[in-house]
Scaffold this motif. Structure first.
Motif, short mmCIF file in Angstrom:
data_model
loop_
_atom_site.label_atom_id
_atom_site.label_comp_id
_atom_site.label_asym_id
_atom_site.label_seq_id
_atom_site.Cartn_x
_atom_site.Cartn_y
_atom_site.Cartn_z
N GLU A 9 0.52 -1.36 0.10
CA GLU A 9 -0.27 0.12 0.04
C GLU A 9 0.75 0.91 0.11
OE1 GLU A 9 -0.43 -2.33 1.72
OE2 GLU A 9 -2.17 -3.29 1.70
N ASP A 10 1.85 1.72 0.95
CA ASP A 10 3.18 1.94 1.05
C ASP A 10 3.45 2.44 0.13
OD1 ASP A 10 2.61 2.86 3.82
OD2 ASP A 10 4.26 1.10 3.59
N LEU A 11 4.20 1.34 -1.28
CA LEU A 11 4.51 1.37 -2.28
C LEU A 11 3.85 2.64 -3.35
CD1 LEU A 11 7.45 0.44 -4.54
CD2 LEU A 11 6.22 -1.38 -4.78
N ASN A 20 -3.15 -3.47 -7.00
CA ASN A 20 -3.43 -4.85 -8.11
C ASN A 20 -2.74 -4.92 -9.35
OD1 ASN A 20 -5.26 -5.72 -6.88
ND2 ASN A 20 -7.00 -4.83 -8.52
N THR A 21 -1.82 -3.58 -9.69
CA THR A 21 -0.91 -3.19 -10.68
C THR A 21 0.41 -3.62 -10.10
OG1 THR A 21 -2.08 -1.64 -11.65
CG2 THR A 21 0.76 -1.93 -12.39
N LEU A 22 0.59 -3.63 -8.90
CA LEU A 22 1.83 -4.17 -8.63
C LEU A 22 2.03 -5.52 -8.11
CD1 LEU A 22 2.12 -1.25 -6.00
CD2 LEU A 22 3.34 -1.46 -7.49
N LYS A 24 0.08 -7.54 -10.32
CA LYS A 24 0.29 -8.36 -11.39
C LYS A 24 2.04 -7.83 -11.43
CE LYS A 24 -3.99 -7.87 -12.57
NZ LYS A 24 -4.73 -6.19 -13.82
N TRP A 25 2.84 -6.71 -11.75
CA TRP A 25 3.99 -6.68 -11.71
C TRP A 25 4.72 -7.62 -11.32
CZ3 TRP A 25 5.01 -0.89 -11.15
CH2 TRP A 25 4.52 0.03 -12.64
N ARG A 26 4.67 -7.92 -10.16
CA ARG A 26 5.37 -8.91 -8.76
C ARG A 26 5.69 -10.77 -9.47
NH1 ARG A 26 8.02 -10.08 -4.37
NH2 ARG A 26 7.90 -11.82 -3.48
N GLY A 27 4.30 -10.73 -10.68
CA GLY A 27 3.91 -11.66 -10.75
C GLY A 27 5.05 -12.17 -12.10
#
Length: 58
Positions: A9-11, A20-22, A24-27
């Motif tokens: 959430e901070d990021l 949700n985008t973060l 997806k990026w992580r995946g």
């Protein structure tokens, strides 16, 4: 940015990118390096800064 570990959430707030985008990026192996702390993913501010610099974003 402080030296405390960032939550997803901070990021999200820092980058202006939805959580949700973060996820997806992580995946996909994209985005700043995250580390598992128990069941949570946390981000070191210096890793975030380095990743942003590598993207060519001011």
């Amino acid at each position: 940015m402080s030296s405390r570990l960032l939550s997803i959430e901070d990021l999200s707030e820092h980058l202006g990118v939805p959580v949700n985008t973060l996820y997806k990026w992580r995946g996909k192996g994209y985005g700043p390096a995250g580390r598992r702390v128990g069941k949570y993913v946390r981000y070191r501010p210096e890793d975030v800064d380095a990743w942003v610099e590598a993207q060519g974003v001011a």
